[in-house]
Design a protein around this motif. Structure first.
Motif, PDB file in Angstrom:
ATOM      1  N   ALA A  94       0.847  -1.189   0.000  1.00 57.90           N
ATOM      2  CA  ALA A  94       0.000   0.000   0.000  1.00 57.90           C
ATOM      3  C   ALA A  94       0.886   1.244   0.000  1.00 57.90           C
ATOM      4  N   PRO A  95       0.328   2.401  -0.317  1.00 58.77           N
ATOM      5  CA  PRO A  95       1.115   3.632  -0.220  1.00 58.77           C
ATOM      6  C   PRO A  95       1.694   3.786   1.192  1.00 58.77           C
ATOM      7  N   GLY A  96       2.918   4.280   1.258  1.00 57.83           N
ATOM      8  CA  GLY A  96       3.592   4.475   2.537  1.00 57.83           C
ATOM      9  C   GLY A  96       5.088   4.268   2.403  1.00 57.83           C
ATOM     10  N   LYS A  97       5.766   4.338   3.535  1.00 55.72           N
ATOM     11  CA  LYS A  97       7.225   4.208   3.566  1.00 55.72           C
ATOM     12  C   LYS A  97       7.600   2.779   3.950  1.00 55.72           C
ATOM     13  N   TYR A  98       8.602   2.232   3.251  1.00 58.79           N
ATOM     14  CA  TYR A  98       9.075   0.874   3.485  1.00 58.79           C
ATOM     15  C   TYR A  98      10.579   0.883   3.729  1.00 58.79           C
ATOM     16  N   THR A  99      11.025  -0.017   4.584  1.00 59.28           N
ATOM     17  CA  THR A  99      12.445  -0.143   4.892  1.00 59.28           C
ATOM     18  C   THR A  99      12.925  -1.516   4.450  1.00 59.28           C
ATOM     19  N   VAL A 100      14.049  -1.532   3.754  1.00 63.01           N
ATOM     20  CA  VAL A 100      14.675  -2.765   3.299  1.00 63.01           C
ATOM     21  C   VAL A 100      15.948  -2.952   4.124  1.00 63.01           C
ATOM     22  N   LYS A 101      16.024  -4.047   4.860  1.00 59.90           N
ATOM     23  CA  LYS A 101      17.233  -4.397   5.611  1.00 59.90           C
ATOM     24  C   LYS A 101      17.874  -5.580   4.903  1.00 59.90           C
ATOM     25  N   TRP A 102      19.141  -5.428   4.544  1.00 54.59           N
ATOM     26  CA  TRP A 102      19.823  -6.476   3.807  1.00 54.59           C
ATOM     27  C   TRP A 102      21.071  -6.949   4.561  1.00 54.59           C
ATOM     28  N   HIS A 103      21.436  -8.187   4.296  1.00 52.49           N
ATOM     29  CA  HIS A 103      22.682  -8.759   4.812  1.00 52.49           C
ATOM     30  C   HIS A 103      23.243  -9.652   3.707  1.00 52.49           C
ATOM     31  N   VAL A 104      24.531  -9.552   3.483  1.00 52.89           N
ATOM     32  CA  VAL A 104      25.146 -10.349   2.436  1.00 52.89           C
ATOM     33  C   VAL A 104      26.491 -10.899   2.890  1.00 52.89           C
ATOM     34  N   LEU A 105      26.862 -11.992   2.263  1.00 48.39           N
ATOM     35  CA  LEU A 105      28.190 -12.566   2.419  1.00 48.39           C
ATOM     36  C   LEU A 105      28.809 -12.581   1.033  1.00 48.39           C
ATOM     37  N   SER A 106      29.909 -11.868   0.870  1.00 51.81           N
ATOM     38  CA  SER A 106      30.567 -11.866  -0.436  1.00 51.81           C
ATOM     39  C   SER A 106      31.306 -13.182  -0.618  1.00 51.81           C
ATOM     40  N   THR A 107      31.607 -13.525  -1.855  1.00 54.10           N
ATOM     41  CA  THR A 107      32.257 -14.803  -2.134  1.00 54.10           C
ATOM     42  C   THR A 107      33.665 -14.870  -1.546  1.00 54.10           C
ATOM     43  N   ASP A 108      34.229 -13.711  -1.160  1.00 55.32           N
ATOM     44  CA  ASP A 108      35.538 -13.742  -0.500  1.00 55.32           C
ATOM     45  C   ASP A 108      35.412 -13.907   1.015  1.00 55.32           C
ATOM     46  N   GLY A 109      34.163 -14.094   1.511  1.00 52.99           N
ATOM     47  CA  GLY A 109      33.959 -14.421   2.916  1.00 52.99           C
ATOM     48  C   GLY A 109      33.666 -13.264   3.852  1.00 52.99           C
ATOM     49  N   HIS A 110      33.472 -12.064   3.338  1.00 49.43           N
ATOM     50  CA  HIS A 110      33.201 -10.911   4.191  1.00 49.43           C
ATOM     51  C   HIS A 110      31.703 -10.639   4.288  1.00 49.43           C
ATOM     52  N   LYS A 111      31.218 -10.389   5.509  1.00 48.17           N
ATOM     53  CA  LYS A 111      29.809 -10.070   5.749  1.00 48.17           C
ATOM     54  C   LYS A 111      29.629  -8.560   5.790  1.00 48.17           C
ATOM     55  N   THR A 112      28.542  -8.082   5.197  1.00 47.94           N
ATOM     56  CA  THR A 112      28.150  -6.684   5.321  1.00 47.94           C
ATOM     57  C   THR A 112      26.634  -6.630   5.433  1.00 47.94           C
ATOM     58  N   ASN A 113      26.132  -5.528   5.963  1.00 43.50           N
ATOM     59  CA  ASN A 113      24.686  -5.351   6.069  1.00 43.50           C
ATOM     60  C   ASN A 113      24.369  -3.869   6.056  1.00 43.50           C
ATOM     61  N   GLY A 114      23.101  -3.585   5.862  1.00 42.27           N
ATOM     62  CA  GLY A 114      22.664  -2.194   5.831  1.00 42.27           C
ATOM     63  C   GLY A 114      21.167  -2.114   5.610  1.00 42.27           C
ATOM     64  N   SER A 115      20.707  -0.910   5.418  1.00 43.58           N
ATOM     65  CA  SER A 115      19.281  -0.711   5.166  1.00 43.58           C
ATOM     66  C   SER A 115      19.084   0.568   4.371  1.00 43.58           C
ATOM     67  N   TYR A 116      17.927   0.654   3.765  1.00 40.89           N
ATOM     68  CA  TYR A 116      17.512   1.875   3.060  1.00 40.89           C
ATOM     69  C   TYR A 116      15.995   1.886   3.017  1.00 40.89           C
ATOM     70  N   SER A 117      15.434   3.036   2.684  1.00 41.89           N
ATOM     71  CA  SER A 117      13.984   3.173   2.623  1.00 41.89           C
ATOM     72  C   SER A 117      13.555   3.707   1.268  1.00 41.89           C
ATOM     73  N   PHE A 118      12.314   3.433   0.926  1.00 42.38           N
ATOM     74  CA  PHE A 118      11.670   4.015  -0.246  1.00 42.38           C
ATOM     75  C   PHE A 118      10.212   4.224   0.110  1.00 42.38           C
ATOM     76  N   THR A 119       9.529   5.092  -0.632  1.00 44.51           N
ATOM     77  CA  THR A 119       8.150   5.417  -0.361  1.00 44.51           C
ATOM     78  C   THR A 119       7.305   5.159  -1.596  1.00 44.51           C
ATOM     79  N   ILE A 120       6.098   4.628  -1.368  1.00 44.16           N
ATOM     80  CA  ILE A 120       5.122   4.479  -2.446  1.00 44.16           C
ATOM     81  C   ILE A 120       4.131   5.607  -2.294  1.00 44.16           C
ATOM     82  N   ALA A 121       4.003   6.412  -3.330  1.00 42.87           N
ATOM     83  CA  ALA A 121       3.108   7.583  -3.298  1.00 42.87           C
ATOM     84  C   ALA A 121       1.650   7.131  -3.264  1.00 42.87           C
ATOM     85  N   PRO A 122       0.787   7.944  -2.591  1.00 38.13           N
ATOM     86  CA  PRO A 122      -0.645   7.610  -2.566  1.00 38.13           C
ATOM     87  C   PRO A 122      -1.282   7.773  -3.946  1.00 38.13           C
TER      88      PRO A 122
END
Length: 122
Positions: A94-122
């Motif tokens: 539905a219209p509103g703000k959403y947050t994406v939280k991600w976590h990844v492991l690269s093929t060289d073995g390092h972990k990273t994570n983060g988040s970002y947001s986007f909004t769906i207009a009404p």
């Protein structure tokens, strides 16, 4: 003696250059929808592109709405030489703000994570 100094300098330079490559981590380069963007239509899939190849087994993302409710997503996949994490969105957004939280492991073995947001207009 100058030849020995040149050889030593070349060895040190190569060591520093190779160490820099070994310390690389997968960082989020781009996303669709883009971070902090407002879109008119709810996405059916999220694409998160990273700077390094990923290990799918240990990589993923969650999506939450304004009320912190978790949005149902489908099975993730990798594309673009294993550098893009594709996350299908199962729930209708539905219209509103959403947050994406991600976590990844690269093929060289390092972990990273983060988040970002986007909004769906009404």
């Amino acid at each position: 003696m100058p030849r020995m100094k040149t050889l030593l300098l070349a060895t040190v330079t190569m060591t520093i250059a190779l160490a820099g490559q070994a310390l690389a981590h997968a960082h989020l380069k781009t996303s669709t929808p883009a971070a902090d963007s407002t879109v008119k239509q709810a996405p059916s899939v999220l694409d998160l592109s990273f700077t390094e190849s990923l290990n799918l087994k240990f990589s993923g993302a969650t999506v939450t709405g304004e009320n912190k409710k978790t949005i149902k997503t489908g099975g993730t996949a990798l594309t673009d030489g294993d550098k893009t994490l594709t996350v299908p969105v199962v729930d209708m957004l539905a219209p509103g703000k959403y947050t994406v939280k991600w976590h990844v492991l690269s093929t060289d073995g390092h972990k990273t994570n983060g988040s970002y947001s986007f909004t769906i207009a009404p």
